[in-house]
Design a protein around this motif. Structure first.
Motif, PDB file in Angstrom:
ATOM      1  N   LEU A   1       0.825  -1.206   0.000  1.00 20.73           N
ATOM      2  CA  LEU A   1       0.000   0.000   0.000  1.00 20.73           C
ATOM      3  C   LEU A   1       0.860   1.256   0.000  1.00 20.73           C
ATOM      4  O   LEU A   1       0.576   2.227  -0.725  1.00 20.73           O
ATOM      5  N   MET A   2       1.934   1.258   0.780  1.00 20.29           N
ATOM      6  CA  MET A   2       2.828   2.416   0.802  1.00 20.29           C
ATOM      7  C   MET A   2       3.486   2.603  -0.555  1.00 20.29           C
ATOM      8  O   MET A   2       3.639   3.730  -1.031  1.00 20.29           O
ATOM      9  N   THR A   3       3.880   1.508  -1.188  1.00 20.03           N
ATOM     10  CA  THR A   3       4.472   1.587  -2.522  1.00 20.03           C
ATOM     11  C   THR A   3       3.499   2.225  -3.507  1.00 20.03           C
ATOM     12  O   THR A   3       3.879   3.099  -4.309  1.00 20.03           O
ATOM     13  N   TYR A   4       2.257   1.800  -3.457  1.00 19.46           N
ATOM     14  CA  TYR A   4       1.210   2.371  -4.325  1.00 19.46           C
ATOM     15  C   TYR A   4       1.044   3.865  -4.074  1.00 19.46           C
ATOM     16  O   TYR A   4       0.949   4.670  -5.015  1.00 19.46           O
ATOM     17  N   LEU A   5       1.011   4.278  -2.812  1.00 19.21           N
ATOM     18  CA  LEU A   5       0.801   5.690  -2.484  1.00 19.21           C
ATOM     19  C   LEU A   5       1.963   6.560  -2.957  1.00 19.21           C
ATOM     20  O   LEU A   5       1.753   7.639  -3.531  1.00 19.21           O
ATOM     21  N   PHE A   6       3.179   6.086  -2.738  1.00 27.31           N
ATOM     22  CA  PHE A   6       4.323   6.898  -3.133  1.00 27.31           C
ATOM     23  C   PHE A   6       4.463   6.975  -4.653  1.00 27.31           C
ATOM     24  O   PHE A   6       4.836   8.017  -5.202  1.00 27.31           O
ATOM     25  N   ARG A   7       4.159   5.895  -5.347  1.00 26.76           N
ATOM     26  CA  ARG A   7       4.200   5.960  -6.808  1.00 26.76           C
ATOM     27  C   ARG A   7       3.155   6.948  -7.324  1.00 26.76           C
ATOM     28  O   ARG A   7       3.408   7.676  -8.296  1.00 26.76           O
ATOM     29  N   MET A   8       2.013   6.999  -6.671  1.00 23.82           N
ATOM     30  CA  MET A   8       0.972   7.941  -7.053  1.00 23.82           C
ATOM     31  C   MET A   8       1.478   9.383  -6.900  1.00 23.82           C
ATOM     32  O   MET A   8       1.262  10.231  -7.775  1.00 23.82           O
ATOM     33  N   LEU A   9       2.170   9.662  -5.800  1.00 22.10           N
ATOM     34  CA  LEU A   9       2.704  11.005  -5.592  1.00 22.10           C
ATOM     35  C   LEU A   9       3.770  11.343  -6.625  1.00 22.10           C
ATOM     36  O   LEU A   9       3.841  12.484  -7.103  1.00 22.10           O
ATOM     37  N   LEU A  10       4.596  10.375  -6.970  1.00 24.43           N
ATOM     38  CA  LEU A  10       5.614  10.613  -7.992  1.00 24.43           C
ATOM     39  C   LEU A  10       4.974  10.932  -9.342  1.00 24.43           C
ATOM     40  O   LEU A  10       5.428  11.820 -10.068  1.00 24.43           O
ATOM     41  N   LEU A  11       3.903  10.226  -9.670  1.00 24.02           N
ATOM     42  CA  LEU A  11       3.191  10.502 -10.919  1.00 24.02           C
ATOM     43  C   LEU A  11       2.603  11.904 -10.912  1.00 24.02           C
ATOM     44  O   LEU A  11       2.660  12.624 -11.915  1.00 24.02           O
ATOM     45  N   CYS A  12       2.060  12.313  -9.776  1.00 27.35           N
ATOM     46  CA  CYS A  12       1.484  13.659  -9.674  1.00 27.35           C
ATOM     47  C   CYS A  12       2.556  14.737  -9.763  1.00 27.35           C
ATOM     48  O   CYS A  12       2.310  15.832 -10.266  1.00 27.35           O
ATOM     49  N   GLY A  13       3.742  14.417  -9.285  1.00 27.63           N
ATOM     50  CA  GLY A  13       4.832  15.398  -9.335  1.00 27.63           C
ATOM     51  C   GLY A  13       5.306  15.687 -10.744  1.00 27.63           C
ATOM     52  O   GLY A  13       5.863  16.759 -11.007  1.00 27.63           O
ATOM     53  N   GLY A  14       5.086  14.733 -11.655  1.00 25.71           N
ATOM     54  CA  GLY A  14       5.472  14.953 -13.045  1.00 25.71           C
ATOM     55  C   GLY A  14       6.939  15.308 -13.181  1.00 25.71           C
ATOM     56  O   GLY A  14       7.810  14.676 -12.582  1.00 25.71           O
ATOM     57  N   ASP A  15       7.207  16.349 -13.966  1.00 21.36           N
ATOM     58  CA  ASP A  15       8.602  16.740 -14.190  1.00 21.36           C
ATOM     59  C   ASP A  15       9.091  17.758 -13.158  1.00 21.36           C
ATOM     60  O   ASP A  15      10.075  18.458 -13.390  1.00 21.36           O
ATOM     61  N   HIS A  16       8.389  17.826 -12.018  1.00 23.57           N
ATOM     62  CA  HIS A  16       8.817  18.716 -10.939  1.00 23.57           C
ATOM     63  C   HIS A  16       9.519  17.944  -9.824  1.00 23.57           C
ATOM     64  O   HIS A  16       9.788  18.490  -8.761  1.00 23.57           O
ATOM     65  N   GLY A  17       9.806  16.657 -10.079  1.00 25.35           N
ATOM     66  CA  GLY A  17      10.548  15.853  -9.131  1.00 25.35           C
ATOM     67  C   GLY A  17      12.038  15.921  -9.414  1.00 25.35           C
ATOM     68  O   GLY A  17      12.465  16.029 -10.572  1.00 25.35           O
ATOM     69  N   TYR A  18      12.839  15.873  -8.353  1.00 22.86           N
ATOM     70  CA  TYR A  18      14.291  15.940  -8.475  1.00 22.86           C
ATOM     71  C   TYR A  18      14.907  14.756  -7.741  1.00 22.86           C
ATOM     72  O   TYR A  18      14.416  14.326  -6.700  1.00 22.86           O
ATOM     73  N   GLY A  19      15.977  14.241  -8.291  1.00 22.09           N
ATOM     74  CA  GLY A  19      16.691  13.148  -7.661  1.00 22.09           C
ATOM     75  C   GLY A  19      18.158  13.463  -7.519  1.00 22.09           C
ATOM     76  O   GLY A  19      18.739  14.199  -8.328  1.00 22.09           O
TER      77      GLY A  19
END
Length: 207
Positions: free
Chosen positions: A46-64
């Motif tokens: 469930l946590m994996t699902y939630l975090f992947r959802m947030l990453l998808l919402c972040g789009g190209d505004h995520g940084y690594g």
């Protein structure tokens, strides 16, 4: 201190590694432990699902941030720029509609109560602003300057555009970290009975 690569936009090919990092970084986070308690079946899934959802919402505004050979992801951040936000429609498109089928129904009111954080956000920040939606450093890589580098897109954007930054957190250690980066507490408390404490914070432009 190990040398790090330059901060880069998080790529979809890194989402698996980013999700694994997020699950480890937030394993003991008070807010996520409230929303997804330890007795939930397949909590890790469930946590994996939630975090992947947030990453998808972040789009190209995520940084690594990785090591110098680009192989090991050490931390990630999602900085939403002024005028860009994540709303309920974005979350549903990213998979939120699955939540009632994954989480025991008696825990869903906790998620409804947590929507108060979104209300506090809109009340405090009616103007365009930078929003730190997510920041995480792998447990093995903390206190190595990773978090500091992940703060830079928003801090530099704030100073460049003259528009403030905003975030929420649920640990006192994170509050101290953000205060060292110029943030001040806007609101603190608990949004529901048995819910953990939270802090909303804001940073204005530095003159």
């Amino acid at each position: 201190m190990e040398t790090l690569s330059p901060l880069a936009v998080l790529q979809p090919t890194q989402f698996d590694a980013a999700t694994e990092l997020l699950c480890a970084a937030f394993a003991d986070d008070p807010l996520f432990n409230y929303l997804v308690p330890a007795d939930v079946g397949d909590r890790q899934g469930l946590m994996t699902y939630l975090f992947r959802m947030l990453l998808l919402c972040g789009g190209d505004h995520g940084y690594g941030l990785t090591d110098t050979n680009g192989q090991t992801l050490k931390g990630i951040a999602i900085w939403m720029p002024p005028g860009r936000s994540v709303d309920l429609v974005d979350l549903l498109l990213a998979g939120l509609y699955e939540l009632p089928f994954r989480l025991p129904l008696h825990y869903l009111p906790r998620w409804q109560a947590a929507l108060a954080l979104d209300r506090y956000h809109h009340q405090a920040m009616a103007m365009p602003h930078w929003y730190l939606m997510l920041l995480a450093v792998g447990p093995r890589y903390q206190r190595q300057g990773v978090g500091h580098q992940l703060m830079q897109p928003g801090l530099e954007g704030c100073d460049r555009t003259g528009q403030p930054c905003y975030l929420e957190t649920s640990t006192e250690g994170a509050v101290r970290f953000y205060q060292r980066h110029g943030f001040e507490i806007v609101k603190t408390g608990s949004f529901a009975e048995q819910a953990p404490s939270f802090w909303t914070m804001r940073r204005s432009i530095r003159v």
